[in-house]
Scaffold this motif. Structure first.
Motif, PDB file in Angstrom:
ATOM      1  N   ASP A 273      16.926 -39.668  16.401  1.00  0.00           N
ATOM      2  CA  ASP A 273      17.175 -38.274  16.036  1.00  0.00           C
ATOM      3  C   ASP A 273      18.656 -37.937  16.157  1.00  0.00           C
ATOM      4  OD1 ASP A 273      14.496 -37.882  15.536  1.00  0.00           O
ATOM      5  OD2 ASP A 273      14.075 -36.965  17.492  1.00  0.00           O
ATOM      6  N   ARG A 274      19.294 -38.451  17.235  1.00  0.00           N
ATOM      7  CA  ARG A 274      20.733 -38.200  17.427  1.00  0.00           C
ATOM      8  C   ARG A 274      21.539 -38.875  16.311  1.00  0.00           C
ATOM      9  NH1 ARG A 274      18.104 -36.015  20.405  1.00  0.00           N
ATOM     10  NH2 ARG A 274      18.485 -34.480  18.787  1.00  0.00           N
ATOM     11  N   LEU A 275      21.177 -40.098  15.969  1.00  0.00           N
ATOM     12  CA  LEU A 275      21.886 -40.827  14.923  1.00  0.00           C
ATOM     13  C   LEU A 275      21.699 -40.160  13.559  1.00  0.00           C
ATOM     14  CD1 LEU A 275      21.070 -44.526  15.920  1.00  0.00           C
ATOM     15  CD2 LEU A 275      23.193 -43.263  16.341  1.00  0.00           C
ATOM     16  N   THR A 276      20.492 -39.681  13.299  1.00  0.00           N
ATOM     17  CA  THR A 276      20.225 -38.993  12.031  1.00  0.00           C
ATOM     18  C   THR A 276      21.086 -37.745  11.912  1.00  0.00           C
ATOM     19  OG1 THR A 276      17.947 -39.832  11.948  1.00  0.00           O
ATOM     20  CG2 THR A 276      18.442 -37.870  10.644  1.00  0.00           C
ATOM     21  N   GLY A 277      21.233 -37.026  13.018  1.00  0.00           N
ATOM     22  CA  GLY A 277      22.079 -35.839  13.015  1.00  0.00           C
ATOM     23  C   GLY A 277      23.545 -36.171  12.780  1.00  0.00           C
ATOM     24  N   LEU A 278      24.014 -37.255  13.405  1.00  0.00           N
ATOM     25  CA  LEU A 278      25.400 -37.673  13.213  1.00  0.00           C
ATOM     26  C   LEU A 278      25.645 -38.108  11.767  1.00  0.00           C
ATOM     27  CD1 LEU A 278      25.965 -39.722  16.498  1.00  0.00           C
ATOM     28  CD2 LEU A 278      27.085 -37.564  15.890  1.00  0.00           C
TER      29      LEU A 278
END
Length: 321
Positions: A273-278
């Motif tokens: 989820d964090r990577l998708t946001g980045l």
């Protein structure tokens, strides 16, 4: 279907053979995937050589990271369940481990997001607790694993020092956003790091290389710094002197990302989820240097094995090229 198979262990270009094989049948809890793009990782070469910690029965299809389509039309990223790896038209994967492919990335980029960026995120944030304003030293900064760490370090607000081998890779590291680039072929790495950090050293060292690179890591790490051991692409596993760690007050942290799948799978999803946001805000974007058709996969795996690649090489289907 067309698939590459390894029938005996050896160098990828010598032991990978392309042929017609049956479409794999998913086991319990697995799903069939139509491969859209498969990212090449160094472990694929180790699998071919029989040197990886996982040794699937022969013959097997390598390819440990894909962007694929499920039978119900979902675009996902996954780690195929060996022996049915991703260098094929179809693969199988555990249904519970599928992750949605980020809309901000094309198929080749999405295929390259999972292992390298999850490894980088866990290494820098979970293990080393990298903070904004700290200095991050990344070995093999123009490679697949290193380039992910460079982007994640920049996104975290760190000053990034990249070590590379050769002028061409130095140019790639600068484009990735390294604040300082050191060419180990032309520069004294230890002296250059000390100069760049005014003698303090790097707060966090990200080392997927081992061998001589680890020796440099120990000599350049700062007081209360952290060395994250990610892998041994050099082929040499170092024997660290623990008395040196004691004298300089630094930590040596191991990272085996795959363990989180069994020990804490929810953290893998949190990381995604964090990577998708980045990716959505453009802070990270996998460097895909080449996109090759399925028929060229063996040569591409050999290129990665020989250390001649920058960023990632993706094997893509006809529909996504």
């Amino acid at each position: 279907m067309q698939a590459w198979q390894v029938h005996e262990n050896g160098e990828p270009s010598e032991v990978m053979r392309l042929g017609d094989v049956p479409v794999p049948t998913p086991g319990d809890g697995q799903v069939l995937l139509r491969v859209r793009a498969a990212n090449i990782n160094f472990p694929d070469a180790l699998l071919c050589r029989g040197q990886y910690q996982v040794r699937p029965p022969l013959p097997f299809t390598p390819g440990v990271e894909v962007c694929a389509e499920t039978e119900d039309g979902r675009r996902v990223i996954a780690n195929p369940a060996l022996p049915h790896g991703g260098f094929a038209e179809y693969a199988v994967a555990d249904a519970a481990a599928l992750l949605p492919a980020p809309e901000a990335l094309d198929d080749a980029e999405a295929a390259a997001l999972h292992i390298g960026y999850q490894t980088g995120w866990f290494g820098l944030h979970r293990r080393a607790r990298l903070e904004a304003g700290e200095t991050l030293l990344v070995h093999a900064a123009a490679g697949g694993v290193g380039s992910a760490a460079v982007q994640l370090g920049r996104a975290a607000g760190a000053t990034v020092v990249g070590v590379v081998g050769g002028a061409g890779k130095a140019a790639v590291a600068r484009e990735l956003g390294c604040d300082v680039v050191i060419d180990r072929h032309a520069d004294d790495v230890v002296a250059a790091v000390k100069e760049a950090t005014r003698g303090r050293g790097a707060d966090v060292v990200y080392d997927p290389v081992g061998g001589a690179a680890y020796t440099q890591s120990a000599r350049t790490v700062a007081f209360e710094g952290r060395i994250v051991v990610v892998g041994f692409a050099s082929g040499t596993i170092p024997n660290p002197a623990l008395n040196h760690a004691l004298v300089k007050n630094y930590s040596v942290l191991g990272l085996h990302w795959g363990l989180y799948h069994t020990k804490n799978p929810e953290l893998v999803r949190y990381c995604h989820d964090r990577l998708t946001g980045l990716a959505a805000r453009g802070a990270i974007k996998p460097l895909v240097s080449e996109r090759v058709p399925l028929g060229e996969a063996a040569a591409a795996v050999q290129k990665v094995a020989d250390g001649r690649s920058t960023g990632r090489i993706a094997v893509v289907s006809k529909e996504t090229r």
